[in-house]
Design an enzyme around this catalytic site. Sequence first.
Site, PDB file in Angstrom:
ATOM      1  N   TRP A  72     -17.926   7.148 -30.915  1.00  0.00           N
ATOM      2  CA  TRP A  72     -19.155   6.548 -31.467  1.00  0.00           C
ATOM      3  C   TRP A  72     -19.062   6.316 -32.974  1.00  0.00           C
ATOM      4  CZ3 TRP A  72     -24.138   4.978 -30.355  1.00  0.00           C
ATOM      5  CH2 TRP A  72     -25.068   5.038 -31.404  1.00  0.00           C
ATOM      6  N   ASN A  74     -21.812   5.095 -36.344  1.00  0.00           N
ATOM      7  CA  ASN A  74     -22.997   4.432 -36.906  1.00  0.00           C
ATOM      8  C   ASN A  74     -22.784   4.157 -38.384  1.00  0.00           C
ATOM      9  OD1 ASN A  74     -24.003   7.403 -36.179  1.00  0.00           O
ATOM     10  ND2 ASN A  74     -25.313   6.844 -37.855  1.00  0.00           N
ATOM     11  N   ASP A  75     -23.638   4.550 -39.267  1.00  0.00           N
ATOM     12  CA  ASP A  75     -23.662   4.000 -40.636  1.00  0.00           C
ATOM     13  C   ASP A  75     -22.311   3.910 -41.363  1.00  0.00           C
ATOM     14  OD1 ASP A  75     -26.186   4.791 -39.898  1.00  0.00           O
ATOM     15  OD2 ASP A  75     -26.521   6.075 -41.617  1.00  0.00           O
ATOM     16  N   TRP A  99     -24.098   9.266 -29.941  1.00  0.00           N
ATOM     17  CA  TRP A  99     -24.281  10.050 -31.167  1.00  0.00           C
ATOM     18  C   TRP A  99     -24.104  11.542 -30.880  1.00  0.00           C
ATOM     19  CZ3 TRP A  99     -26.994  13.890 -33.539  1.00  0.00           C
ATOM     20  CH2 TRP A  99     -26.999  13.883 -34.937  1.00  0.00           C
ATOM     21  N   PHE A 137     -23.757  13.950 -42.451  1.00  0.00           N
ATOM     22  CA  PHE A 137     -24.523  12.707 -42.370  1.00  0.00           C
ATOM     23  C   PHE A 137     -24.071  11.738 -43.478  1.00  0.00           C
ATOM     24  CE2 PHE A 137     -28.642  13.469 -39.752  1.00  0.00           C
ATOM     25  CZ  PHE A 137     -27.885  13.912 -38.686  1.00  0.00           C
ATOM     26  N   SER A 138     -24.794  10.627 -43.546  1.00  0.00           N
ATOM     27  CA  SER A 138     -24.326   9.531 -44.404  1.00  0.00           C
ATOM     28  C   SER A 138     -24.249   9.893 -45.884  1.00  0.00           C
ATOM     29  CB  SER A 138     -25.246   8.321 -44.239  1.00  0.00           C
ATOM     30  OG  SER A 138     -24.937   7.714 -43.023  1.00  0.00           O
ATOM     31  N   ARG A 201     -31.949  12.553 -47.441  1.00  0.00           N
ATOM     32  CA  ARG A 201     -30.568  12.254 -47.055  1.00  0.00           C
ATOM     33  C   ARG A 201     -30.022  10.919 -47.580  1.00  0.00           C
ATOM     34  NH1 ARG A 201     -33.541  12.224 -42.292  1.00  0.00           N
ATOM     35  NH2 ARG A 201     -33.900  10.186 -41.369  1.00  0.00           N
ATOM     36  N   GLU A 259     -34.300   5.344 -45.302  1.00  0.00           N
ATOM     37  CA  GLU A 259     -32.944   5.869 -45.103  1.00  0.00           C
ATOM     38  C   GLU A 259     -31.955   5.018 -45.904  1.00  0.00           C
ATOM     39  OE1 GLU A 259     -32.611   7.845 -40.872  1.00  0.00           O
ATOM     40  OE2 GLU A 259     -32.765   5.691 -40.643  1.00  0.00           O
ATOM     41  N   TRP A 338     -30.883   1.293 -33.874  1.00  0.00           N
ATOM     42  CA  TRP A 338     -31.415   2.414 -33.089  1.00  0.00           C
ATOM     43  C   TRP A 338     -32.496   1.983 -32.100  1.00  0.00           C
ATOM     44  CZ3 TRP A 338     -28.313   6.241 -33.488  1.00  0.00           C
ATOM     45  CH2 TRP A 338     -27.779   6.646 -34.707  1.00  0.00           C
TER      46      TRP A 338
HETATM   47  C1  FRU Z   1     -29.251   6.101 -40.386  1.00  0.00           C
HETATM   48  C2  FRU Z   1     -29.103   7.593 -40.229  1.00  0.00           C
HETATM   49  C3  FRU Z   1     -28.992   8.279 -41.586  1.00  0.00           C
HETATM   50  C4  FRU Z   1     -28.281   9.552 -41.263  1.00  0.00           C
HETATM   51  C5  FRU Z   1     -27.319   9.094 -40.186  1.00  0.00           C
HETATM   52  C6  FRU Z   1     -27.021  10.128 -39.138  1.00  0.00           C
HETATM   53  O1  FRU Z   1     -28.754   5.368 -39.319  1.00  0.00           O
HETATM   54  O2  FRU Z   1     -30.185   8.111 -39.519  1.00  0.00           O
HETATM   55  O3  FRU Z   1     -30.235   8.458 -42.236  1.00  0.00           O
HETATM   56  O4  FRU Z   1     -27.613  10.074 -42.375  1.00  0.00           O
HETATM   57  O5  FRU Z   1     -27.901   7.970 -39.561  1.00  0.00           O
HETATM   58  O6  FRU Z   1     -25.988   9.730 -38.311  1.00  0.00           O
END
Ligand code: FRU
Length: 523
Positions: A72, A74-75, A99, A137-138, A201, A259, A338
Amino acid sequence: MDCKKKILGLTALSMIFSGGNFVSMDIPQSVYAAAKTPRFTVEKANDYIQAHKSEVNSRWYPTYHIAAPYGWVNDPNGFSYFNGEYHFFYQHYPYESKWGPMHWGHVVSKDLAHWKHLPVALAPDQKYDVDYTGGCFSGSGIEKDGKLYLIYTAHHETMSGKRTETQALAVSSDGIHFEKSKKNPIIKVPKGNDFSAVDFRDPKVWEHDGKYYLVVGTKTTDKPSLGEIMLFESDNLEKWTYRGIAAKSDSVENGFMWECPNFAEVDGRDVLILSPMIFADGQESHKVVYTIGEMNYETGKLSHGDYDLLDYGFDFYAPQVMQAPDGRCIMIGWMDNWDIPIYDSKSGDGWACMMTVPRELHIKDGKIISTPVKELESLRQTETRYQNLNLNQETQLDGIHGSVGELLLDVDTKASQSFQIKLRSSAKEETILSYDNGIFKVDRYKSGVGPGGMSEVQLAPSDKLKMQIFLDKSSVEVFLNDGEAVISTRIYPDESSQDIVFIPNGNLKIDNVAFYTLDKGLE
Ligand code: FRU
């Protein structure tokens, strides 16, 4: 606007969000309790990827967009330039195509067009960055004194759901192996009642006049809350001072939590890019917006104008920018979202989610325009070109078809006020681009097995429509009029749906059309 309806909408979505992502783990209590040694390490992640990457089904796997070798994504994270190469990291769960406790995956490129996978850079292996769930996280990256510094959010979440977010640092001398700082977490939520101590975050770092600055996304403690951006300052990237709230949402419509803030200099102006949870009327959530302004480094406040969308498609979120050595501001976004169940996670293909192509940002007439970086031209292989076409019936052109490629089109919209172009078309499937008197749409209702839907944008009046379209198996990115608008969309057609069909409504006058097959850009 019915306020009650809006607030109910927010609650439902935030529940879906936390239910769908952050707490989606299903770890048996016995495993959790026995986890004295780290459950996750960089070594375990890399071994797992090596053992499983050959299981990836290639039918929708991108050829030149960034995706994980397995698992997987994401960001975008840590997008930076170090030792002559572009480094790009991403939120990553290597064990499944959904995730899970976040790691940082890593790719590197000399030219922003050809990317090479590197080993996983960060795993949630410390007590501050994982508990029952959580992870690295990001965050972002920056070069300092010959080392690459990554600053990320350590998301700690207990089985009873207690969440803490702090910011942590990891440093590398070779750009491959990262060591987490003994001083972690380097930033804890400052004392005060103005903001949430739980949602804190996605640090984005930059340098200005010999000092380092960092913005973090948070929200007010109101109910419903409003998104906010906190500013921090440092001389050395390790010790940070809280400077205050740099920007704040003025209404629930502009996001109840902000975010992935990005702060960038674009053509001499300061630009804040945000990924608000909920934007506009509560119906559209997880959009990406920007606002142009001026950062006052004395007061720590950003004065800015209105918010505008950065991409009109379904699949664009959490982009990250970097300042290239030549001064360009370059952005890559997550080409998923999402809000809609992510089809890759259901496909059983062993991988999920991908990034957009790198885009260059500029300001024109007070708006951000984004265009694919010039370097992508180095992917071009064979060219098929036609000029001065006048089509009055459905037409396919020799050499213009396929599931991977770049299509360039200049249409005379004075002569052709309405037309369609079908991509990935066959007797049973099609992704329809349509233009009708200034309104441009991408319709994926019949694109294949994934989610349907239609994206649209109203373009400024003009006698010409310029399109630059990137196709990469399960994605379509449409750049209109040199970056006036972009629409990014994932699609899941059958591999055999390869036709590109031009459909006039009356007469379709095409000044130029070119199609390029593209080299493999991801190794
Ligand atoms: C945005 C987010 C961030 C977080 C990350 C977690 O897509 O929710 O705020 O750091 O993804 O994977």
